[in-house]
Design a protein around this motif. Structure first.
Motif, PDB file in Angstrom:
ATOM      1  N   GLY A   1      21.558 -44.467   7.505  1.00 23.97           N
ATOM      2  CA  GLY A   1      20.645 -45.648   7.298  1.00 23.97           C
ATOM      3  C   GLY A   1      20.622 -46.777   8.111  1.00 23.97           C
ATOM      4  O   GLY A   1      20.044 -47.549   8.090  1.00 23.97           O
ATOM      5  N   LYS A   2      21.638 -46.774   9.166  1.00 20.54           N
ATOM      6  CA  LYS A   2      22.082 -47.865   9.758  1.00 20.54           C
ATOM      7  C   LYS A   2      21.835 -47.248  11.443  1.00 20.54           C
ATOM      8  O   LYS A   2      21.577 -46.071  11.852  1.00 20.54           O
ATOM      9  N   GLN A   3      21.745 -48.516  12.067  1.00 18.23           N
ATOM     10  CA  GLN A   3      21.596 -48.199  13.549  1.00 18.23           C
ATOM     11  C   GLN A   3      22.846 -47.750  14.329  1.00 18.23           C
ATOM     12  O   GLN A   3      23.816 -48.425  13.729  1.00 18.23           O
ATOM     13  N   ARG A   4      22.809 -47.042  15.234  1.00 17.55           N
ATOM     14  CA  ARG A   4      23.978 -46.760  16.139  1.00 17.55           C
ATOM     15  C   ARG A   4      24.557 -48.025  16.758  1.00 17.55           C
ATOM     16  O   ARG A   4      23.909 -48.991  17.137  1.00 17.55           O
TER      17      ARG A   4
ATOM     18  N   MET B   1      33.757 -45.152  29.515  1.00 20.05           N
ATOM     19  CA  MET B   1      33.646 -44.327  28.367  1.00 20.05           C
ATOM     20  C   MET B   1      33.658 -45.075  27.143  1.00 20.05           C
ATOM     21  O   MET B   1      34.178 -46.182  27.122  1.00 20.05           O
ATOM     22  N   GLY B   2      33.214 -44.666  26.033  1.00 21.30           N
ATOM     23  CA  GLY B   2      33.048 -45.410  25.036  1.00 21.30           C
ATOM     24  C   GLY B   2      32.889 -44.613  23.618  1.00 21.30           C
ATOM     25  O   GLY B   2      32.575 -43.384  23.710  1.00 21.30           O
ATOM     26  N   TRP B   3      32.918 -45.217  22.551  1.00 18.99           N
ATOM     27  CA  TRP B   3      32.770 -44.654  21.188  1.00 18.99           C
ATOM     28  C   TRP B   3      31.747 -45.355  20.503  1.00 18.99           C
ATOM     29  O   TRP B   3      31.802 -46.499  20.543  1.00 18.99           O
ATOM     30  N   TYR B   4      30.430 -44.673  20.013  1.00 23.01           N
ATOM     31  CA  TYR B   4      29.557 -45.112  19.196  1.00 23.01           C
ATOM     32  C   TYR B   4      29.642 -44.804  17.724  1.00 23.01           C
ATOM     33  O   TYR B   4      30.286 -43.614  17.578  1.00 23.01           O
TER      34      TYR B   4
END
Length: 118
Positions: A41-44, A33-36
Motif C-alpha cells: 500500500g505504499k510507494q517504493r 547501486m542501491g536498495w529500494y
C-alpha cells in the motif's frame, strides 16, 4: 546487468539482518547501486545508495541504523540493517545503474522480503 538479492527474512524489533546483492555484467552498468523497498500500500522508496567511489546516501528513516557497502572486485553490494523496526517491513530490491540518478530506472533484482515482527 543481472542482480541477485538475498538475505531477507524475519527479525524481531531491535534485531538485525544483512541483505546481499550479486551483480553480473558490464561494470559501468553498476557504477551506482542501491536498495529500494516497497511496503504494501505504499510507494517504493530509496533506502540507501552507494556510488562506485563509495559515497553513500540514506533515507532519513534509516539513517544511523542501516549501512550500505560494496565490494567492487566481487560485484557485490550489501545492506546491513540494525535496530530494525516494524515499519522496516517491506520487499527490498537491489538496483544498479550507471549513476545515482539512474538507479530508479536502472536494473532491478528480484525482491527479498524483510519482516520485522515480534
Amino acid at each position: 546487468v543481472q542482480l541477485q538479492a538475498s538475505g531477507g527474512g524475519l527479525a524481531q524489533p531491535g534485531g538485525s539482518l544483512r541483505l546481499s546483492c550479486a551483480a553480473s555484467g558490464s561494470s559501468i552498468s553498476f557504477n551506482a547501486m542501491g536498495w529500494y523497498r516497497q511496503a504494501p500500500g505504499k510507494q517504493r522508496e530509496l533506502v540507501a545508495s552507494i556510488a562506485s567511489g563509495g559515497t553513500t546516501n540514506y533515507a532519513d528513516s534509516v539513517m544511523g541504523r542501516f549501512t550500505i557497502s560494496r565490494d567492487n572486485a566481487n560485484k557485490m553490494v550489501y545492506l546491513q540493517m540494525n535496530s530494525l523496526k516494524p515499519e522496516d517491513t517491506a520487499v527490498y530490491y537491489c538496483h544498479a545503474g550507471p549513476w545515482i540518478g539512474a538507479l530508479a530506472s536502472g536494473s532491478r533484482g528480484q525482491g527479498t522480503q524483510v519482516t520485522v515482527s515480534s
